[in-house]
Design a protein around this motif. Structure first.
Motif, PDB file in Angstrom:
ATOM      1  N   UNK A  49       0.809  -1.197   0.074  1.00 53.75           N
ATOM      2  CA  UNK A  49      -0.048  -0.074  -0.160  1.00 53.75           C
ATOM      3  C   UNK A  49       0.947   1.017   0.057  1.00 53.75           C
ATOM      4  N   UNK A  50       0.408   2.465  -0.557  1.00 56.34           N
ATOM      5  CA  UNK A  50       1.150   3.670  -0.438  1.00 56.34           C
ATOM      6  C   UNK A  50       0.226   4.707   0.216  1.00 56.34           C
ATOM      7  N   UNK A  51       0.921   5.636   1.107  1.00 59.13           N
ATOM      8  CA  UNK A  51       0.217   6.791   1.943  1.00 59.13           C
ATOM      9  C   UNK A  51       1.106   7.961   1.182  1.00 59.13           C
ATOM     10  N   UNK A  52       0.300   8.600   0.644  1.00 57.60           N
ATOM     11  CA  UNK A  52       0.752   9.547  -0.419  1.00 57.60           C
ATOM     12  C   UNK A  52       0.455  11.134   0.087  1.00 57.60           C
ATOM     13  N   UNK A  75      -2.107  -0.904  -6.528  1.00 55.11           N
ATOM     14  CA  UNK A  75      -2.055  -1.133  -5.197  1.00 55.11           C
ATOM     15  C   UNK A  75      -2.695   0.037  -4.489  1.00 55.11           C
ATOM     16  N   UNK A  76      -3.358  -0.384  -3.291  1.00 60.02           N
ATOM     17  CA  UNK A  76      -4.296   0.584  -2.627  1.00 60.02           C
ATOM     18  C   UNK A  76      -3.481   1.878  -2.096  1.00 60.02           C
ATOM     19  N   UNK A  77      -4.019   3.024  -2.366  1.00 64.74           N
ATOM     20  CA  UNK A  77      -3.376   4.082  -2.085  1.00 64.74           C
ATOM     21  C   UNK A  77      -4.139   5.040  -1.322  1.00 64.74           C
ATOM     22  N   UNK A  78      -3.595   5.555  -0.159  1.00 61.52           N
ATOM     23  CA  UNK A  78      -4.634   6.387   0.619  1.00 61.52           C
ATOM     24  C   UNK A  78      -3.698   7.825   0.817  1.00 61.52           C
ATOM     25  N   UNK A  79      -4.470   8.797   0.257  1.00 65.77           N
ATOM     26  CA  UNK A  79      -4.115  10.056   0.039  1.00 65.77           C
ATOM     27  C   UNK A  79      -4.162  10.908   1.171  1.00 65.77           C
ATOM     28  N   UNK A  80      -2.983  11.489   2.013  1.00 65.37           N
ATOM     29  CA  UNK A  80      -2.867  12.087   3.223  1.00 65.37           C
ATOM     30  C   UNK A  80      -2.617  13.577   2.831  1.00 65.37           C
ATOM     31  N   UNK A  81      -3.482  14.364   3.168  1.00 61.73           N
ATOM     32  CA  UNK A  81      -3.119  15.737   2.762  1.00 61.73           C
ATOM     33  C   UNK A  81      -3.842  16.701   3.980  1.00 61.73           C
ATOM     34  N   UNK A  96      -7.418   8.600  -8.840  1.00 58.92           N
ATOM     35  CA  UNK A  96      -7.196   7.334  -8.583  1.00 58.92           C
ATOM     36  C   UNK A  96      -6.668   6.807  -7.339  1.00 58.92           C
ATOM     37  N   UNK A  97      -6.910   7.874  -6.139  1.00 53.75           N
ATOM     38  CA  UNK A  97      -6.633   7.322  -4.827  1.00 53.75           C
ATOM     39  C   UNK A  97      -7.807   6.489  -4.527  1.00 53.75           C
ATOM     40  N   UNK A  98      -7.492   5.612  -3.565  1.00 51.18           N
ATOM     41  CA  UNK A  98      -8.590   4.786  -2.874  1.00 51.18           C
ATOM     42  C   UNK A  98      -9.314   5.243  -1.848  1.00 51.18           C
ATOM     43  N   UNK A  99      -8.591   6.189  -1.241  1.00 48.85           N
ATOM     44  CA  UNK A  99      -9.145   6.769   0.196  1.00 48.85           C
ATOM     45  C   UNK A  99      -8.257   8.214   0.504  1.00 48.85           C
TER      46      UNK A  99
END
Length: 227
Positions: A49-52, A75-81, A96-99
Motif C-alpha cells: 500500500x501507499x500513503x501519499x 496497489x491501494x493508495x491512501x492520500x494524506x493531505x 485514482x486514490x482509494x481513500x
C-alpha cells in the motif's frame, strides 16, 4: 495483516513520526521525501500500500497517483493531505486514490483504513459472493442475512452495516469509516447515527438468544468477531 507500506511525505519530522507509529502495528514502512523518489522506489520494490501526501516537491501527489494508474499499478493508495474541502477529496479520488485522509490523522485511523483497503480487494463492487462469518451468512445480491439458518429480516441500512462489519470481521471499523461505507457521507454527522444502528443490529442478531458478536472499541468504532 502486517503491511509493507511506502510513505510519501516531504515533512521529514512528520514522516519519521508516522513511520514509527505505523511500525508499531507490525508494518514495514519505507519513506520517500518527494514524488520522483516515490516513483523510483515503486519501480524497484513491491509494496502492499501507499500513503501519499498530495502536495509534494518535484512531482505532486496528484501527478504521482495519475501516473501510477496509467501504468496499471493498482496497489491501494491512501492520500494524506492538509486539503480537506469536499472538492479536494473528489479530485484526489477521481485521480485514482482509494481513500483520502485529512491531516492531522490518528495513526490508528490510517492503519484501519489501509487494512480495509486491502480487505476490500477481496470483495469487488457488484460481486455475487456469499459472506460467511461463523454462524452468520450474508447474500449481498439478495440483501438477506441469516444466523443459524434463521432469517434476520434486516432493513436495508442495518443490512449494509452488517455486511461492512462482516467483510472486515476481526478488524475494528472506525465510525468515520462506517459512515462513509454505509451512509456514503464524507463527514461525521452531529448525531450518534452509527451507535443507534449498531444497537438495532445487536437486537436483531441476538433475538434468538445467540451471543453478541459485535465488539465495541471504545472511542473508536466497532468490530464483528471473526470465526
Amino acid at each position: 495483516m502486517n503491511l509493507n507500506i511506502l510513505l510519501v511525505e516531504d515533512d521529514a519530522a512528520l514522516a519519521d513520526l508516522l513511520a514509527t507509529q505505523l511500525s508499531e502495528f507490525g508494518n514495514t514502512v519505507t519513506v520517500a521525501g518527494d514524488g520522483q523518489a516515490a516513483m523510483a522506489m515503486l519501480s524497484a520494490n513491491p509494496f502492499d500500500a501507499i500513503i501519499l501526501d498530495r502536495m509534494l516537491p518535484r512531482l505532486d501527489g496528484m501527478v504521482v497517483i495519475e501516473a501510477l494508474r496509467k501504468q496499471g499499478i493498482t496497489m491501494p493508495t491512501l492520500m494524506l493531505t492538509a486539503l480537506g474541502q469536499t472538492m479536494d477529496k473528489v479530485e484526489g479520488l477521481t485521480a485514482g486514490a482509494d481513500d483520502y485522509v485529512v491531516k492531522p490523522a490518528d495513526p490508528a485511523e490510517i492503519e484501519a483504513r489501509l487494512q480495509a483497503l486491502i480487505r476490500a480487494r477481496r470483495f469487488p463492487a457488484g460481486a455475487s459472493d456469499t459472506v460467511r462469518v461463523g454462524d452468520i451468512v450474508i447474500s449481498p445480491t439478495k440483501f438477506r442475512a441469516w444466523r443459524h439458518d434463521r432469517d434476520l429480516d434486516l432493513p436495508r441500512t442495518e443490512f449494509k452495516l452488517l455486511l461492512v462489519l462482516a467483510r472486515n470481521a476481526g478488524a475494528v471499523m472506525t465510525r468515520p469509516m462506517l459512515i462513509e461505507q454505509v451512509w456514503q457521507y464524507d463527514f461525521e454527522p452531529t448525531t450518534n447515527i452509527v451507535d443507534a444502528y449498531v444497537r438495532r443490529l445487536r437486537v436483531k442478531m441476538t433475538q434468538f438468544g445467540d451471543d453478541d458478536l459485535i465488539v465495541t472499541a471504545r472511542g473508536v468504532g466497532y468490530m464483528l468477531k471473526a470465526d
